[in-house]
Design an enzyme around this catalytic site. Structure first.
Site, mmCIF file in Angstrom:
data_model
loop_
_atom_site.group_PDB
_atom_site.id
_atom_site.type_symbol
_atom_site.label_atom_id
_atom_site.label_comp_id
_atom_site.label_asym_id
_atom_site.label_seq_id
_atom_site.Cartn_x
_atom_site.Cartn_y
_atom_site.Cartn_z
ATOM 1 N N ARG A 193 0.832 -1.213 0.000
ATOM 2 C CA ARG A 193 0.000 0.000 0.000
ATOM 3 C C ARG A 193 0.867 1.264 0.000
ATOM 4 O O ARG A 193 1.885 1.348 0.670
ATOM 5 C CB ARG A 193 -0.893 0.037 1.238
ATOM 6 C CG ARG A 193 -1.630 1.384 1.350
ATOM 7 C CD ARG A 193 -2.735 1.359 2.358
ATOM 8 N NE ARG A 193 -2.302 0.892 3.657
ATOM 9 C CZ ARG A 193 -3.137 0.555 4.623
ATOM 10 N NH1 ARG A 193 -4.433 0.630 4.446
ATOM 11 N NH2 ARG A 193 -2.665 0.132 5.785
ATOM 12 N N ARG B 245 2.738 3.902 4.910
ATOM 13 C CA ARG B 245 2.350 4.127 6.306
ATOM 14 C C ARG B 245 3.366 3.487 7.242
ATOM 15 O O ARG B 245 3.881 2.404 6.950
ATOM 16 C CB ARG B 245 0.965 3.511 6.550
ATOM 17 C CG ARG B 245 -0.120 4.555 6.632
ATOM 18 C CD ARG B 245 -1.504 3.958 6.616
ATOM 19 N NE ARG B 245 -1.774 3.015 7.704
ATOM 20 C CZ ARG B 245 -2.965 2.462 7.921
ATOM 21 N NH1 ARG B 245 -3.984 2.767 7.134
ATOM 22 N NH2 ARG B 245 -3.145 1.618 8.915
HETATM 23 P P1 AP5 Z 1 -7.282 -0.127 2.308
HETATM 24 O O1 AP5 Z 1 -8.574 0.298 1.706
HETATM 25 O O2 AP5 Z 1 -6.287 0.924 2.659
HETATM 26 O O3 AP5 Z 1 -7.552 -1.135 3.556
HETATM 27 P P2 AP5 Z 1 -8.182 -0.870 4.988
HETATM 28 O O4 AP5 Z 1 -9.206 -1.942 5.227
HETATM 29 O O5 AP5 Z 1 -8.621 0.547 5.148
HETATM 30 O O6 AP5 Z 1 -6.930 -1.219 5.890
HETATM 31 P P3 AP5 Z 1 -6.225 -0.393 7.065
HETATM 32 O O7 AP5 Z 1 -4.825 -0.922 7.151
HETATM 33 O O8 AP5 Z 1 -6.403 1.059 6.897
HETATM 34 O O9 AP5 Z 1 -7.032 -0.926 8.268
HETATM 35 P P4 AP5 Z 1 -6.603 -0.888 9.737
HETATM 36 O O10 AP5 Z 1 -7.886 -1.255 10.358
HETATM 37 O O11 AP5 Z 1 -5.444 -1.717 10.099
HETATM 38 O O12 AP5 Z 1 -6.017 0.591 9.939
HETATM 39 P P5 AP5 Z 1 -6.602 1.874 10.605
HETATM 40 O O13 AP5 Z 1 -6.075 3.034 9.881
HETATM 41 O O14 AP5 Z 1 -8.063 1.738 10.797
HETATM 42 O O15 AP5 Z 1 -6.617 -1.158 1.276
HETATM 43 C C1 AP5 Z 1 -5.363 -1.766 1.555
HETATM 44 C C2 AP5 Z 1 -4.542 -1.946 0.251
HETATM 45 O O16 AP5 Z 1 -5.195 -2.864 -0.593
HETATM 46 C C3 AP5 Z 1 -4.406 -0.657 -0.575
HETATM 47 O O17 AP5 Z 1 -3.126 -0.621 -1.147
HETATM 48 C C4 AP5 Z 1 -5.482 -0.778 -1.653
HETATM 49 O O18 AP5 Z 1 -5.106 -0.099 -2.841
HETATM 50 C C5 AP5 Z 1 -5.531 -2.282 -1.851
HETATM 51 N N1 AP5 Z 1 -6.867 -2.765 -2.163
HETATM 52 C C6 AP5 Z 1 -8.071 -2.363 -1.604
HETATM 53 N N2 AP5 Z 1 -9.085 -3.068 -2.132
HETATM 54 C C7 AP5 Z 1 -8.527 -3.952 -3.007
HETATM 55 C C8 AP5 Z 1 -9.057 -4.977 -3.859
HETATM 56 N N3 AP5 Z 1 -10.379 -5.242 -3.896
HETATM 57 N N4 AP5 Z 1 -8.190 -5.698 -4.617
HETATM 58 C C9 AP5 Z 1 -6.840 -5.435 -4.570
HETATM 59 N N5 AP5 Z 1 -6.286 -4.475 -3.787
HETATM 60 C C10 AP5 Z 1 -7.117 -3.762 -3.016
HETATM 61 O O19 AP5 Z 1 -5.942 1.807 12.070
HETATM 62 C C11 AP5 Z 1 -4.547 1.998 12.249
HETATM 63 C C12 AP5 Z 1 -4.205 1.957 13.737
HETATM 64 O O20 AP5 Z 1 -4.913 3.008 14.425
HETATM 65 C C13 AP5 Z 1 -4.599 0.694 14.498
HETATM 66 O O21 AP5 Z 1 -3.622 -0.315 14.369
HETATM 67 C C14 AP5 Z 1 -4.726 1.229 15.932
HETATM 68 O O22 AP5 Z 1 -3.473 1.413 16.526
HETATM 69 C C15 AP5 Z 1 -5.344 2.597 15.722
HETATM 70 N N6 AP5 Z 1 -6.823 2.579 15.744
HETATM 71 C C16 AP5 Z 1 -7.661 2.899 14.710
HETATM 72 N N7 AP5 Z 1 -8.942 2.754 15.071
HETATM 73 C C17 AP5 Z 1 -8.932 2.340 16.357
HETATM 74 C C18 AP5 Z 1 -9.956 1.996 17.283
HETATM 75 N N8 AP5 Z 1 -11.253 2.046 16.962
HETATM 76 N N9 AP5 Z 1 -9.593 1.599 18.524
HETATM 77 C C19 AP5 Z 1 -8.302 1.553 18.883
HETATM 78 N N10 AP5 Z 1 -7.278 1.849 18.048
HETATM 79 C C20 AP5 Z 1 -7.585 2.238 16.801
HETATM 80 MG MG MG Z 2 -7.949 2.227 6.287
#
Ligand code: AP5
Ligand code: MG
Length: 205
Positions: free
Chosen positions: A121, A150
């Site tokens: 990504r 990231r």
């Molecule tokens: P993308 O759409 O970026 O995936 P995503 O599901 O949004 O994945 P994230 O890594 O953002 O989820 P996450 O839950 O770990 O992170 P978050 O930021 O929420 O797609 C991924 C890749 O695949 C991209 O390159 C895209 O181009 C590709 N792609 C997408 N669809 C595709 C397809 N169909 N086919 C092929 N390729 C595809 O959280 C980060 C951190 O924040 C956590 O670890 C935690 O520390 C904290 N945090 C966030 N929310 C909370 C919470 N509620 N409570 C506590 N801590 C939290």
């Molecule tokens: Mg995300």
């Protein structure tokens, strides 16, 4: 339903951010994402420390910090797409108390594909647009040159995030499934096919 309240669940890399962009654009709703909100405030001092310490280790940021972010965002929005929250049962309970949801979707993707997606990504720091080194690079060379990775998309942190998902967030998905409220979508399809299924789920709600 002109302003739907949509919850997108799924493991890291399932495509929540990618598809939330489509929902926000098509339905004119707010994209509420705890991940982006925390990344924009990584060094904010809280009584639990800074978000950075947790995020760079792949751990969950403490509930009070994220609950506050979500409550402020959803109370201001008519409709929204919620991405990255709730991530454990206690957050799910908190969410129940502050809003009602119209549609709850799980994007299902296997582990190997998740690791491939996350380590490849790249994000445009200027627009927040999400790309992938193999599947989806921008046509514009100037955009391609400024893409960044990231901090938590390194292989070790990705594996820890997947472990944290299995332990904490999988029970949230099961909770909504047992309540008969969950729509499961095959997240391994192309982004366009996933969007077709997601849009149908929202329009049917
Ligand atoms: P993308 O759409 O970026 O995936 P995503 O599901 O949004 O994945 P994230 O890594 O953002 O989820 P996450 O839950 O770990 O992170 P978050 O930021 O929420 O797609 C991924 C890749 O695949 C991209 O390159 C895209 O181009 C590709 N792609 C997408 N669809 C595709 C397809 N169909 N086919 C092929 N390729 C595809 O959280 C980060 C951190 O924040 C956590 O670890 C935690 O520390 C904290 N945090 C966030 N929310 C909370 C919470 N509620 N409570 C506590 N801590 C939290
Ligand atoms: Mg995300």
């Amino acid at each position: 339903m002109s302003q739907p309240k949509v919850l997108l669940l799924g493991p890291p890399g399932a495509g929540k951010g990618t598809q939330s962009g489509n929902v926000a654009e098509t339905y004119g709703v707010e994209h509420v994402t705890t991940g982006d909100a925390l990344r924009a405030n990584k060094d904010m001092e809280t009584e639990h420390g800074t978000p950075r310490e947790y995020m760079e280790a792949g751990e969950l940021v403490p509930d009070p910090v994220v609950n506050e972010i979500v409550e402020a965002a959803v109370s201001e929005a008519d409709g929204f797409v919620l991405d990255g929250y709730p991530r454990n049962l206690s957050q799910a309970e908190y969410l129940d108390g502050i809003t009602a949801l119209d549609v709850i979707v799980s994007l299902d993707v296997g582990r190997e594909e998740l690791v491939r997606r996350l380590t490849g990504r790249r994000v445009d720091p200027e627009t927040g647009e999400i790309y992938h080194t193999e599947f989806d690079m921008p046509d514009d060379d100037a955009v391609a040159d400024r893409l960044v990775q990231r901090d938590d998309d390194t292989e070790d942190t990705v594996r820890e995030r997947l472990r944290v998902f299995e332990e904490n967030t999988q029970p949230v998905i099961e909770h909504y499934e047992e309540a008969g409220e969950l729509v499961r979508i095959d997240g391994e399809q192309s982004p366009e096919a996933v969007w077709t299924d997601l849009k149908a789920a929202i329009d049917d709600a």
